[in-house]
Design a protein around this motif. Structure first.
Motif, PDB file in Angstrom:
ATOM      1  N   ARG A  87       0.812  -1.206   0.000  1.00 35.51           N
ATOM      2  CA  ARG A  87       0.000   0.000   0.000  1.00 35.51           C
ATOM      3  C   ARG A  87       0.856   1.271   0.000  1.00 35.51           C
ATOM      4  N   THR A  88       2.000   1.202   0.675  1.00 37.19           N
ATOM      5  CA  THR A  88       2.898   2.357   0.755  1.00 37.19           C
ATOM      6  C   THR A  88       3.799   2.445  -0.474  1.00 37.19           C
ATOM      7  N   LEU A  89       4.337   1.301  -0.885  1.00 39.43           N
ATOM      8  CA  LEU A  89       5.363   1.337  -1.935  1.00 39.43           C
ATOM      9  C   LEU A  89       4.808   1.535  -3.333  1.00 39.43           C
ATOM     10  N   VAL A  90       3.686   0.901  -3.641  1.00 40.94           N
ATOM     11  CA  VAL A  90       3.187   0.966  -5.020  1.00 40.94           C
ATOM     12  C   VAL A  90       2.997   2.412  -5.485  1.00 40.94           C
ATOM     13  N   PRO A  91       2.331   3.277  -4.679  1.00 38.96           N
ATOM     14  CA  PRO A  91       2.195   4.670  -5.141  1.00 38.96           C
ATOM     15  C   PRO A  91       3.544   5.391  -5.232  1.00 38.96           C
ATOM     16  N   LEU A  92       4.464   5.133  -4.286  1.00 42.25           N
ATOM     17  CA  LEU A  92       5.767   5.808  -4.329  1.00 42.25           C
ATOM     18  C   LEU A  92       6.562   5.394  -5.563  1.00 42.25           C
ATOM     19  N   LEU A  93       6.431   4.128  -5.938  1.00 41.53           N
ATOM     20  CA  LEU A  93       7.130   3.630  -7.125  1.00 41.53           C
ATOM     21  C   LEU A  93       6.453   4.140  -8.391  1.00 41.53           C
ATOM     22  N   ALA A  94       5.122   4.103  -8.387  1.00 38.96           N
ATOM     23  CA  ALA A  94       4.383   4.515  -9.585  1.00 38.96           C
ATOM     24  C   ALA A  94       4.657   5.978  -9.910  1.00 38.96           C
ATOM     25  N   LYS A  95       4.781   6.808  -8.868  1.00 41.78           N
ATOM     26  CA  LYS A  95       5.018   8.230  -9.112  1.00 41.78           C
ATOM     27  C   LYS A  95       6.495   8.548  -9.305  1.00 41.78           C
ATOM     28  N   GLY A  96       7.338   7.518  -9.290  1.00 35.93           N
ATOM     29  CA  GLY A  96       8.756   7.746  -9.531  1.00 35.93           C
ATOM     30  C   GLY A  96       9.480   8.387  -8.360  1.00 35.93           C
ATOM     31  N   HIS A  97       8.876   8.383  -7.177  1.00 34.61           N
ATOM     32  CA  HIS A  97       9.537   9.007  -6.029  1.00 34.61           C
ATOM     33  C   HIS A  97      10.641   8.143  -5.447  1.00 34.61           C
ATOM     34  N   LEU A  98      10.587   6.859  -5.745  1.00 36.40           N
ATOM     35  CA  LEU A  98      11.639   5.954  -5.300  1.00 36.40           C
ATOM     36  C   LEU A  98      12.081   5.120  -6.487  1.00 36.40           C
ATOM     37  N   THR A  99      13.378   4.941  -6.627  1.00 35.42           N
ATOM     38  CA  THR A  99      13.862   4.026  -7.660  1.00 35.42           C
ATOM     39  C   THR A  99      15.215   3.478  -7.202  1.00 35.42           C
ATOM     40  N   ALA A 100      15.754   2.516  -7.951  1.00 34.71           N
ATOM     41  CA  ALA A 100      17.048   1.938  -7.588  1.00 34.71           C
ATOM     42  C   ALA A 100      18.096   2.459  -8.561  1.00 34.71           C
ATOM     43  N   SER A 101      19.346   2.549  -8.090  1.00 32.59           N
ATOM     44  CA  SER A 101      20.410   3.087  -8.939  1.00 32.59           C
ATOM     45  C   SER A 101      20.727   2.171 -10.117  1.00 32.59           C
ATOM     46  N   ARG A 102      20.346   0.899 -10.006  1.00 38.64           N
ATOM     47  CA  ARG A 102      20.470  -0.014 -11.145  1.00 38.64           C
ATOM     48  C   ARG A 102      19.522  -1.194 -10.949  1.00 38.64           C
ATOM     49  N   PRO A 103      19.151  -1.873 -12.037  1.00 38.92           N
ATOM     50  CA  PRO A 103      18.166  -2.948 -11.938  1.00 38.92           C
ATOM     51  C   PRO A 103      18.784  -4.311 -11.672  1.00 38.92           C
ATOM     52  N   VAL A 104      20.093  -4.351 -11.452  1.00 34.68           N
ATOM     53  CA  VAL A 104      20.792  -5.623 -11.226  1.00 34.68           C
ATOM     54  C   VAL A 104      21.728  -5.453 -10.028  1.00 34.68           C
ATOM     55  N   PRO A 105      22.022  -6.545  -9.325  1.00 34.03           N
ATOM     56  CA  PRO A 105      22.973  -6.412  -8.209  1.00 34.03           C
ATOM     57  C   PRO A 105      24.416  -6.232  -8.682  1.00 34.03           C
ATOM     58  N   THR A 106      24.669  -6.552  -9.939  1.00 39.17           N
ATOM     59  CA  THR A 106      26.034  -6.577 -10.482  1.00 39.17           C
ATOM     60  C   THR A 106      26.758  -5.244 -10.324  1.00 39.17           C
ATOM     61  N   CYS A 107      27.964  -5.305  -9.759  1.00 39.60           N
ATOM     62  CA  CYS A 107      28.811  -4.120  -9.613  1.00 39.60           C
ATOM     63  C   CYS A 107      29.865  -4.071 -10.722  1.00 39.60           C
ATOM     64  N   VAL A 108      30.318  -5.242 -11.145  1.00 35.08           N
ATOM     65  CA  VAL A 108      31.382  -5.310 -12.156  1.00 35.08           C
ATOM     66  C   VAL A 108      30.987  -6.284 -13.269  1.00 35.08           C
ATOM     67  N   LEU A 109      31.072  -5.824 -14.513  1.00 37.70           N
ATOM     68  CA  LEU A 109      30.968  -6.734 -15.648  1.00 37.70           C
ATOM     69  C   LEU A 109      32.393  -7.064 -16.076  1.00 37.70           C
ATOM     70  N   VAL A 110      32.724  -8.352 -16.085  1.00 33.21           N
ATOM     71  CA  VAL A 110      34.051  -8.741 -16.539  1.00 33.21           C
ATOM     72  C   VAL A 110      33.962  -9.032 -18.041  1.00 33.21           C
ATOM     73  N   ALA A 111      34.686  -8.234 -18.819  1.00 33.94           N
ATOM     74  CA  ALA A 111      34.639  -8.371 -20.270  1.00 33.94           C
ATOM     75  C   ALA A 111      35.373  -9.633 -20.719  1.00 33.94           C
TER      76      ALA A 111
END
Lengths: 450, 450
Positions: free
Chosen positions: B332-356
């Motif tokens: 109930r709390t998160l859905v509106p905050l997410l829908a309105k873009g008030h909260l987001t994550a700095s990236r959509p994956v846990p990955t910190c390093v991509l090894v080429a």
């Protein structure tokens, strides 16, 4: 209200066992994230027609969901998911425009099966799935990578939490299919179905069935059981298969793929993986490598983690999503370990310090000390009653809370380790418990049998 | 298979939003554990007769569960839980012999309601409950403690993750009941029902209804709205109530209890709690303090965390289990905050390093570097394809993975921060990313309105 009885097939844990489960789930999550897998959760229900595609066998296990006051003639539309693959396939199709492929996801959730209750069968249980899914194509090296991610997680559970070690068995659909085709057998599914009984009925009966039911020649049948007998912890299975004299291109591809899996496992998690060519379960619907996993000492549980390579997790007509995945049965593994007392927690509460209360008038002192400890990450609760200190210590003791804090008016006090009886002056802004007392620990009485 | 559509009322998150939810759940869990609450989970289903006790209103919301192939005349026996209180009451009764009282538990799980879908109504949603339950008796100071545990958690969500701050409103059943009894009003439930409309219809209409529907005198009705008007952030409400000239023993008990709650809150989480004497919802079934909570700036969501003191969570005939609890609506709390873009994550994956990967032949080098990083707690994944480096960097960029590692034959290599372009030699056994890059962070665009 009479005391309620547990519902068969719906295991629930007491707080102590739940702490073990939490540690296991956190360790799985941490490992999956270290490998770059993103978490998703899907809703508990799916449209029935999506759950039904598995055919008659799966039908029986689905719990249908409807509103209590739905009209009597309302059609059932929703069912609870019985695994995490069907919902994941639907999630990928639904959100494909918002996902980056290859998409690496883990999913740890409960699933439900409307089974008749029996020993070791659950109607609600927790699964932990990892999958890597491509858009149109997915490179073969993910067949090598994926089982190693789960083995890394299971190895950490063994090393850090004391769960038994595992043995993963791998086989390959192309290897088996190519071998049978090389023998000029056309009914691949028939052979797989019979070879799947190898462990139960033995090689002689498998050979008899292959001849009687599928009309194989004696030589063909012998070759089939000779293949099934091969199991090696290194790449030597390749030479043993070649020694059987069957030549087929698909077989060569399968040998190469399976060798890559076993070679990488031997390097990264030595001793935990074998190539086992009698594994037939799953070979009918997987299209490449398949995996099964035993818990050492608990082989009778069957496979606790199974999966494989599939060419089409889902398809929307234009795009097909191939993938490789594996599903670890958390409940299936933990319930027996907990029931037999092989795993337990050092205490049934997170509390590290009970702050004693001398009188209700000085409860504020205790609340203040507890607050200071919490600010520093130390779990603390304030005694519920200003009983005699002996009684408050027993309160802590019954919960295995290791420390009791006695406050003083100057905001400091003394802290007693109730196991040793040692009591020392301490400052809540600086005092630190022993590292191993900070959180409940998992205690394992399992030991590798010699 | 056509692209599936979302099911109304069953929210699901994309990986980025799921990371926000995971951070919130972990913070709740951490705070509850710091306060000595133990985790439990209960099964998703309860016997229907246990869910039905709430009466007609609740009946409608229950999802009934049955096996797909159950006989047509089989009686429905199970329903999905619609809150965490009913299952918790059953759990306490079922396991009372194995629990230590007062029992402090938290429970974070999904619940289901078979509602007609509409804006802001969920049919599946996550609740986070905390309760303290006694065996026979439970001291009053837990009424003070419990809301502060949740406020501590919500304050950390505000401070550490950037959720909006909250305002909790507290009232007390004894205070209201004593006040009305002191006015010689007997239909307490009737008054509460009408006062509950205060915010919607205003004091004049409330007075009119009290007179018209309950036959109250003008003076009685005026006193009722005068009480409802009182809201203070400190203990001054006590004097304002006393100034209304009503005398009653129960009222005095209620004033004292509510003053203790507000006093402690002002000390421990200043600015987050008011005594609000028009709160009536819940006063009919709670027996002491009641709590409601607004998200500042999102008041239209209604209460995101409600609860109170109850004299009987459960009873087995011999023993009664009183308690105090509060339930926070995570979805109930998160859905509106997410829908309105008030909260987001700095990236959509846990990955910190991509090894080429330079070529498939040197994939082993990349796997080895990734393994070394993971051993040190750094999430790493190996590029899926030995594409040109520019393409591999774009793979990282599309996922906001901050670093790309280029291996060299000597097991070290160079690491590039793809945001700045800076590239430096690095050793996977020693290199450390910026602290804020190690895990995905929560980004909040919310700001306190001036």
């Amino acid at each position: 209200m009479p005391r309620p009885k547990p519902l068969s097939g719906f295991p629930e844990f007491l707080p102590e066992a739940r702490i073990v489960e939490q540690h296991v789930l956190q360790q799985l999550q941490r490992t999956f994230e270290l490998h770059g897998f993103a978490s998703i959760e899907t809703r508990a229900v799916e449209p029935l027609d999506r759950l039904n595609k598995g055919g008659e066998e799966i039908d029986k296990e689905v719990y249908v969901v409807r509103r209590l006051h739905a009209a009597d003639d309302a059609t059932d539309e929703l069912g609870m998911h019985f695994d995490l693959t069907v919902p994941f396939a639907r999630y990928v199709l639904e959100n494909s425009g918002h996902l980056q492929f290859p998409f690496r996801r883990y999913q740890i959730q409960k699933v439900w099966r409307g089974e008749r209750p029996q020993e070791g069968r659950y109607r609600e249980f927790t699964q932990a799935d990892i999958d890597i899914v491509g858009n149109g194509a997915l490179a073969d090296h993910h067949d090598v990578e994926l089982p190693l991610v789960l083995l890394d997680a299971l190895e950490r559970l063994h090393r850090d939490l004391g769960l038994p070690p595992v043995l993963m068995r791998a086989n390959n659909r192309r290897l088996a299919q190519g071998f049978y085709l090389g023998l000029e057998i056309s009914d691949i599914a028939g052979v797989l179905r019979i070879v799947d009984k190898y462990d139960k009925i033995g090689p002689d009966s498998v050979r008899e069935l292959l001849i009687a039911e599928l009309g194989l020649s004696d030589a063909q049948a012998k070759s089939c059981t000779a293949l099934a007998e091969i199991s090696t912890a290194d790449e030597s299975f390749v030479d043993r298969v070649r020694a059987l004299g069957v030549r087929n291109e698909l077989l060569e591809t399968g040998l190469e793929q399976l060798a890559a899996v076993v070679r990488a496992a031997a390097e990264q998690v030595p001793g935990r993986m074998v190539a086992d060519l009698k594994i037939a379960r799953g070979l009918d619907y997987y299209t490449g490598t398949v995996y099964e996993t035993e818990l050492v000492g608990y082989e009778s549980l069957g496979s606790i983690a199974s999966g494989g390579r599939y060419d089409a997790l889902a398809s929307d007509g234009r795009t097909t999503y191939p993938g490789v995945g594996i599903s670890f049965g958390v409940t299936r593994t933990l319930v027996p370990l907990l029931a037999k007392g092989h795993l337990t927690a050092s205490r049934p509460v997170p509390t590290c310090v009970l702050v004693a209360v001398e009188s209700e008038e000085t409860r504020g002192q205790a609340i203040s000390v507890a607050g200071k400890l919490r600010k520093r990450g130390i779990s603390a609760e304030v005694a519920p009653k200003a009983d005699k200190f002996g009684k408050q210590i027993r309160y802590a003791d019954r919960r295995s809370i290791p420390y009791v804090w006695f406050t003083s008016a100057d905001a400091g006090g003394e802290v007693k380790d109730i196991r040793t009886g040692e009591q020392l002056p301490a400052d809540p802004a600086r005092w630190q418990p022993d590292d191993q007392d900070l959180h409940p620990r998992i205690i394992s009485v399992w030991s590798e049998r010699s």
